[in-house]
Design a protein around this motif. Structure first.
Motif, mmCIF file in Angstrom:
data_model
loop_
_atom_site.group_PDB
_atom_site.id
_atom_site.type_symbol
_atom_site.label_atom_id
_atom_site.label_comp_id
_atom_site.label_asym_id
_atom_site.label_seq_id
_atom_site.Cartn_x
_atom_site.Cartn_y
_atom_site.Cartn_z
ATOM 1 N N LEU A 183 0.814 -1.222 0.000
ATOM 2 C CA LEU A 183 0.000 0.000 0.000
ATOM 3 C C LEU A 183 0.843 1.264 0.000
ATOM 4 N N TYR A 184 2.146 1.141 0.226
ATOM 5 C CA TYR A 184 3.038 2.305 0.256
ATOM 6 C C TYR A 184 4.018 2.307 -0.913
ATOM 7 N N MET A 185 3.777 1.491 -1.909
ATOM 8 C CA MET A 185 4.621 1.493 -3.089
ATOM 9 C C MET A 185 4.434 2.791 -3.881
ATOM 10 N N PRO A 186 5.426 3.186 -4.712
ATOM 11 C CA PRO A 186 5.280 4.430 -5.488
ATOM 12 C C PRO A 186 4.029 4.480 -6.350
ATOM 13 N N ALA A 187 3.623 3.341 -6.897
ATOM 14 C CA ALA A 187 2.410 3.335 -7.716
ATOM 15 C C ALA A 187 1.153 3.571 -6.891
ATOM 16 N N SER A 188 1.225 3.315 -5.577
ATOM 17 C CA SER A 188 0.064 3.504 -4.714
ATOM 18 C C SER A 188 -0.043 4.931 -4.185
ATOM 19 N N ARG A 189 1.069 5.644 -4.086
ATOM 20 C CA ARG A 189 1.036 6.979 -3.483
ATOM 21 C C ARG A 189 0.248 7.970 -4.317
ATOM 22 N N THR A 190 0.313 7.845 -5.634
ATOM 23 C CA THR A 190 -0.435 8.769 -6.486
ATOM 24 C C THR A 190 -1.928 8.519 -6.450
ATOM 25 N N PHE A 191 -2.356 7.368 -5.929
ATOM 26 C CA PHE A 191 -3.777 7.055 -5.896
ATOM 27 C C PHE A 191 -4.475 7.702 -4.711
ATOM 28 N N TYR A 192 -3.739 7.931 -3.636
ATOM 29 C CA TYR A 192 -4.351 8.474 -2.429
ATOM 30 C C TYR A 192 -4.300 9.999 -2.451
#
Length: 218
Positions: free
Chosen positions: A202-211
């Motif tokens: 949930l803290y991967m770079p691809a996930s940060r732009t989603f939140y």
């Protein structure tokens, strides 16, 4: 004979038709156009230049959690977030399976407890069975509670809620401590490892732009 006061100059046809007034220069003035002087242009009013007022720079206003969620809309979550949710669900099922497995093998646990006692406390089999049964039910309830919170927060995190991601991380840390420090079991430790991997996704770079961005404290 010519009449007195008449001009002796004949017209173009050879006939004199009257007196023609002449100016001092000898030019005809009867048919000269009157020339009116053009009016002088009025001076343009002075335009005072107003001082340029520069607009104040406004600080960017961070969107609220609801506005950020509305901007996300129906955008599908990244693959890493979906895999994180699936791993959380798998870890919950493994921990529940481990608790049920222990309850089905209660007699083995009772026998091991009696052998471990070695007659020091003079515990009867009924007392050992009661203690083991109560412990297994508590263990099952704790796994159910942790599993419900993990699955719920992981689902909300998959919808784009930043706070849900933080909550599922906190619950995952508690699950890992419980299965590795308090009640170490094979299935519990496996569930804890899978939960930790899921929380890290949930803290991967691809996930940060989603939140949505972090809300400033007021």
């Amino acid at each position: 004979m010519t009449k007195p006061g008449s001009s002796d100059r004949p017209d173009d046809d050879g006939v004199t038709d009257g007196v023609t007034d002449r100016d001092d220069a000898g030019q005809d003035v009867t048919e000269r156009d009157e020339v009116t002087p053009e009016p002088e242009p009025e001076p343009a009013p002075e335009v005072r230049s107003k001082p340029v007022v520069r607009p104040e720079r406004q600080r960017p206003v961070m969107p609220t959690a609801r506005e950020a969620a509305a901007e996300i809309g129906d955008r599908p979550p990244p693959a890493v977030i979906r895999w994180g949710f699936y791993l959380i669900v798998a870890a919950v099922l493994i921990s529940l399976f481990g608790a049920i497995y222990l309850m089905l093998n209660k007699e083995t646990l009772v026998s091991n407890a009696l052998e471990f006692d070695n007659g020091d406390r003079d515990l009867t089999r009924e007392e050992v069975e009661s203690s083991v049964t109560n412990g297994l039910w508590v263990f099952l309830v704790i796994n159910v509670v942790f599993g419900v919170f993990q699955a719920l927060f992981a689902y909300k995190a998959m919808e784009g809620q930043r706070r849900a991601r933080m909550l599922v991380t906190i619950v995952t840390v508690m699950v890992v401590l419980f299965h590795f420090m308090l009640v170490p079991t094979l299935f519990g430790q496996l569930a804890g490892m899978i939960s930790a991997i899921a929380a890290a996704l949930l803290y991967m770079p691809a996930s940060r732009t989603f939140y949505p961005p972090r809300q400033p404290l007021r």
